[in-house]
Design a protein around this motif. Structure first.
Motif, PDB file in Angstrom:
ATOM      1  N   GLY B 120      -8.027  -7.668 -11.193  1.00 55.41           N
ATOM      2  CA  GLY B 120      -6.601  -7.313 -11.307  1.00 55.41           C
ATOM      3  C   GLY B 120      -6.059  -6.709 -10.026  1.00 55.41           C
ATOM      4  N   GLY B 121      -4.753  -6.743  -9.900  1.00 58.54           N
ATOM      5  CA  GLY B 121      -4.069  -6.245  -8.707  1.00 58.54           C
ATOM      6  C   GLY B 121      -2.882  -7.139  -8.443  1.00 58.54           C
ATOM      7  N   ASN B 122      -1.962  -7.181  -9.410  1.00 57.19           N
ATOM      8  CA  ASN B 122      -0.807  -8.077  -9.303  1.00 57.19           C
ATOM      9  C   ASN B 122       0.320  -7.498  -8.450  1.00 57.19           C
ATOM     10  OD1 ASN B 122      -1.498 -10.497 -10.847  1.00 57.19           O
ATOM     11  ND2 ASN B 122      -1.723  -9.069 -12.556  1.00 57.19           N
ATOM     12  N   TYR B 123       0.183  -6.265  -8.070  1.00 55.20           N
ATOM     13  CA  TYR B 123       1.164  -5.652  -7.167  1.00 55.20           C
ATOM     14  C   TYR B 123       0.876  -6.161  -5.750  1.00 55.20           C
ATOM     15  CZ  TYR B 123      -2.922  -2.599  -7.090  1.00 55.20           C
ATOM     16  OH  TYR B 123      -4.203  -2.133  -7.029  1.00 55.20           O
ATOM     17  N   PRO B 124       1.765  -5.907  -4.776  1.00 54.43           N
ATOM     18  CA  PRO B 124       1.552  -6.441  -3.418  1.00 54.43           C
ATOM     19  C   PRO B 124       0.212  -6.009  -2.817  1.00 54.43           C
ATOM     20  CG  PRO B 124       3.756  -5.551  -3.628  1.00 54.43           C
ATOM     21  CD  PRO B 124       3.042  -5.191  -4.883  1.00 54.43           C
ATOM     22  N   ASN B 125      -0.544  -6.992  -2.408  1.00 53.14           N
ATOM     23  CA  ASN B 125      -1.862  -6.748  -1.806  1.00 53.14           C
ATOM     24  C   ASN B 125      -1.993  -7.545  -0.525  1.00 53.14           C
ATOM     25  OD1 ASN B 125      -4.359  -5.279  -2.846  1.00 53.14           O
ATOM     26  ND2 ASN B 125      -3.318  -5.858  -4.765  1.00 53.14           N
ATOM     27  N   GLY B 126      -2.578  -6.943   0.480  1.00 48.70           N
ATOM     28  CA  GLY B 126      -2.788  -7.644   1.744  1.00 48.70           C
ATOM     29  C   GLY B 126      -3.979  -7.065   2.478  1.00 48.70           C
ATOM     30  N   ALA B 127      -4.355  -7.714   3.568  1.00 48.00           N
ATOM     31  CA  ALA B 127      -5.542  -7.270   4.311  1.00 48.00           C
ATOM     32  C   ALA B 127      -5.166  -6.593   5.618  1.00 48.00           C
ATOM     33  CB  ALA B 127      -6.444  -8.456   4.585  1.00 48.00           C
ATOM     34  N   ASP B 128      -6.011  -5.659   5.999  1.00 47.98           N
ATOM     35  CA  ASP B 128      -5.871  -4.965   7.284  1.00 47.98           C
ATOM     36  C   ASP B 128      -7.164  -5.265   8.063  1.00 47.98           C
ATOM     37  OD1 ASP B 128      -5.303  -3.117   9.321  1.00 47.98           O
ATOM     38  OD2 ASP B 128      -6.049  -1.417   8.164  1.00 47.98           O
ATOM     39  N   PRO B 129      -7.271  -6.491   8.592  1.00 47.65           N
ATOM     40  CA  PRO B 129      -8.552  -6.928   9.162  1.00 47.65           C
ATOM     41  C   PRO B 129      -9.071  -6.097  10.336  1.00 47.65           C
ATOM     42  CG  PRO B 129      -6.807  -8.509   9.671  1.00 47.65           C
ATOM     43  CD  PRO B 129      -6.232  -7.522   8.729  1.00 47.65           C
ATOM     44  N   LYS B 130      -8.173  -5.514  11.103  1.00 43.02           N
ATOM     45  CA  LYS B 130      -8.613  -4.699  12.250  1.00 43.02           C
ATOM     46  C   LYS B 130      -8.746  -3.214  11.892  1.00 43.02           C
ATOM     47  CE  LYS B 130      -6.765  -7.755  15.781  1.00 43.02           C
ATOM     48  NZ  LYS B 130      -5.714  -7.932  16.793  1.00 43.02           N
ATOM     49  N   GLY B 131      -8.411  -2.888  10.658  1.00 49.80           N
ATOM     50  CA  GLY B 131      -8.523  -1.493  10.214  1.00 49.80           C
ATOM     51  C   GLY B 131      -7.519  -0.568  10.881  1.00 49.80           C
ATOM     52  N   GLU B 132      -6.476  -1.137  11.481  1.00 47.50           N
ATOM     53  CA  GLU B 132      -5.515  -0.302  12.219  1.00 47.50           C
ATOM     54  C   GLU B 132      -4.667   0.577  11.293  1.00 47.50           C
ATOM     55  OE1 GLU B 132      -3.472  -3.074  14.736  1.00 47.50           O
ATOM     56  OE2 GLU B 132      -4.987  -2.906  16.301  1.00 47.50           O
ATOM     57  N   ILE B 133      -4.248  -0.015  10.158  1.00 47.79           N
ATOM     58  CA  ILE B 133      -3.442   0.774   9.204  1.00 47.79           C
ATOM     59  C   ILE B 133      -4.314   1.883   8.625  1.00 47.79           C
ATOM     60  CG2 ILE B 133      -2.065   0.704   7.085  1.00 47.79           C
ATOM     61  CD1 ILE B 133      -1.598  -2.316   7.635  1.00 47.79           C
ATOM     62  N   ALA B 134      -5.552   1.498   8.266  1.00 51.33           N
ATOM     63  CA  ALA B 134      -6.485   2.464   7.660  1.00 51.33           C
ATOM     64  C   ALA B 134      -6.716   3.647   8.598  1.00 51.33           C
ATOM     65  CB  ALA B 134      -7.796   1.768   7.333  1.00 51.33           C
ATOM     66  N   ILE B 135      -6.986   3.380   9.858  1.00 49.85           N
ATOM     67  CA  ILE B 135      -7.250   4.467  10.819  1.00 49.85           C
ATOM     68  C   ILE B 135      -5.982   5.273  11.067  1.00 49.85           C
ATOM     69  CG2 ILE B 135      -7.871   4.944  13.243  1.00 49.85           C
ATOM     70  CD1 ILE B 135     -10.004   2.717  12.911  1.00 49.85           C
ATOM     71  N   ASN B 136      -4.841   4.597  11.049  1.00 43.28           N
ATOM     72  CA  ASN B 136      -3.572   5.311  11.230  1.00 43.28           C
ATOM     73  C   ASN B 136      -3.324   6.308  10.102  1.00 43.28           C
ATOM     74  OD1 ASN B 136      -1.759   5.440  13.263  1.00 43.28           O
ATOM     75  ND2 ASN B 136      -0.490   3.736  12.560  1.00 43.28           N
ATOM     76  N   TYR B 137      -3.934   6.049   8.949  1.00 43.75           N
ATOM     77  CA  TYR B 137      -3.801   6.960   7.803  1.00 43.75           C
ATOM     78  C   TYR B 137      -5.001   7.914   7.697  1.00 43.75           C
ATOM     79  CZ  TYR B 137       0.485   5.134   5.832  1.00 43.75           C
ATOM     80  OH  TYR B 137       1.820   4.826   5.638  1.00 43.75           O
TER      81      TYR B 137
END
Lengths: 164, 188
Positions: B120-137
């Motif tokens: 499940g996960g019908n809400y907006p889902n996408g990938a952060d392949p370089k991990g840039e968003i993750a590290i920014n958070y």
């Protein structure tokens, strides 16, 4: 004359180039890989146990190294890049705690321990040296030690036995 | 000699006192300061996420809505456990000014898509392949969830598996918006 001047000038140029080369290599010669490694070795990997970003093979550490490289390419300084990670992960991302607040204890404790150790060791050395000096001055003909008294008594006793 | 002896005793006493102090701080000190999220209470870093359906989603376009950002990976067991919870919560809040965003990190696309179909996960889902968003958070693991209020400020961070109660608690804080102060991060 002109030939000699040209030769002299070329020697001077060669000398300047050689003299400045270590400075140039220090400031400009650090390739980007070395700089990435240098910065990555100052940051702790948040998902690893006691590993710095430079040494970890985790996905997060790889991503972090890529970000360091990207920011270096954008012209950011080492301090700016480190600040970027501290702003997101806190001081715990740093390999060495910054010297502020309670962290001062960590920075000052080794120096304090060394000073205290030196004072204690000096005190014991001073005391033992003083004791041995006192013991040396005590051993004189007029002031025999307990062992000497015992020894003298034994000699006197044996002399008396010999006489009789 | 006597002065030296007194100094030595005082020094030993001070060292013992200092060690006890450090020991006490380690035991009873404010442990929350060990892993705080410096981003709590600050403006959420903006990003553009390429969704699995090909669309693009920009966080700054969602001003006026509470946002839940969940970082996840298909190989992460707690992510599987919390996926149905997130799906249910999204259904519960979707009539409200709330947006759920799933960000897949440290993963491959096929595994991520298969995960979404299965758990499940019908809400907006996408990938952060370089991990840039993750590290920014400041993401340090999966699952990790951030709650953003309608003004765009981060009001909560939860590291670990979510339950519906936890989602409700943070969503309430997010919907309250700027009236609310930053919620302290839970202990990992």
């Amino acid at each position: 004359m002109i030939k000699r001047t040209v030769t002299k000038l070329s020697y001077i140029v060669i000398y300047i180039v050689f003299a400045l080369s270590p400075i140039a290599s220090h400031t400009l010669g650090k390739d980007i890989d070395t700089q990435v490694r240098e910065i990555a070795s100052l940051l702790m990997c948040p998902v690893c146990q006691g590993q710095v970003v430079a040494e970890s093979n985790s996905e997060l550490a790889k991503n972090m190294r890529a970000i360091i490289r990207k920011q270096l390419e954008e012209g950011k300084s080492k301090e700016e890049i480190i600040a970027y990670f501290v702003e997101r992960y806190g001081d715990s991302i740093l390999g060495a705690p910054p010297p502020k607040g309670i962290n001062w204890v960590l920075w000052l404790f080794p120096a304090l321990a060394l000073t205290a150790g030196t004072v204690i060791a000096s005190f014991f050395l001073y005391r033992s040296r003083k004791e041995s000096k006192d013991a040396e001055t005590d051993i004189t003909e007029d002031n025999p030690t307990a062992v000497e008294i015992e020894y003298i008594k034994k000699i006197e006793k044996e002399l008396k036995e010999f006489d009789s | 000699m006597k002065i030296l002896g007194t100094t030595l005793k005082l020094l030993t006493f001070l060292i013992i006192l200092l060690l006890l102090g450090l020991f006490g701080y380690a035991l009873f000190g404010n442990r929350a300061t060990i892993h705080p999220s410096p981003l709590l209470g600050t403006e959420a870093p903006d990003f553009t996420l390429k969704l699995f359906n090909g669309e693009k989603l920009r966080l700054s376009d969602l001003r006026g809505k509470a946002v839940l950002i969940n970082f996840w990976a298909s190989w992460c067991a707690p992510c599987r456990e919390e996926a149905p919870v997130l799906e249910a919560s999204w259904r519960k809040y979707r009539e409200k000014p709330v947006v759920f965003i799933g960000i897949n990190i440290w993963d491959d696309k096929d595994s991520a898509l298969s995960f979404l179909t299965r758990f499940g996960g019908n809400y907006p889902n996408g990938a952060d392949p370089k991990g840039e968003i993750a590290i920014n958070y400041g993401v340090a693991g999966v699952p990790e969830t951030y709650f953003i209020d309608p003004t765009g400020k981060i009001v909560g961070k939860y590291a670990g598996q979510l339950t519906s109660e936890i989602v409700d608690y943070f969503m309430e804080k997010s919907l309250l918006g700027s009236k609310n102060t930053a919620v302290r991060e839970n202990e990992r």
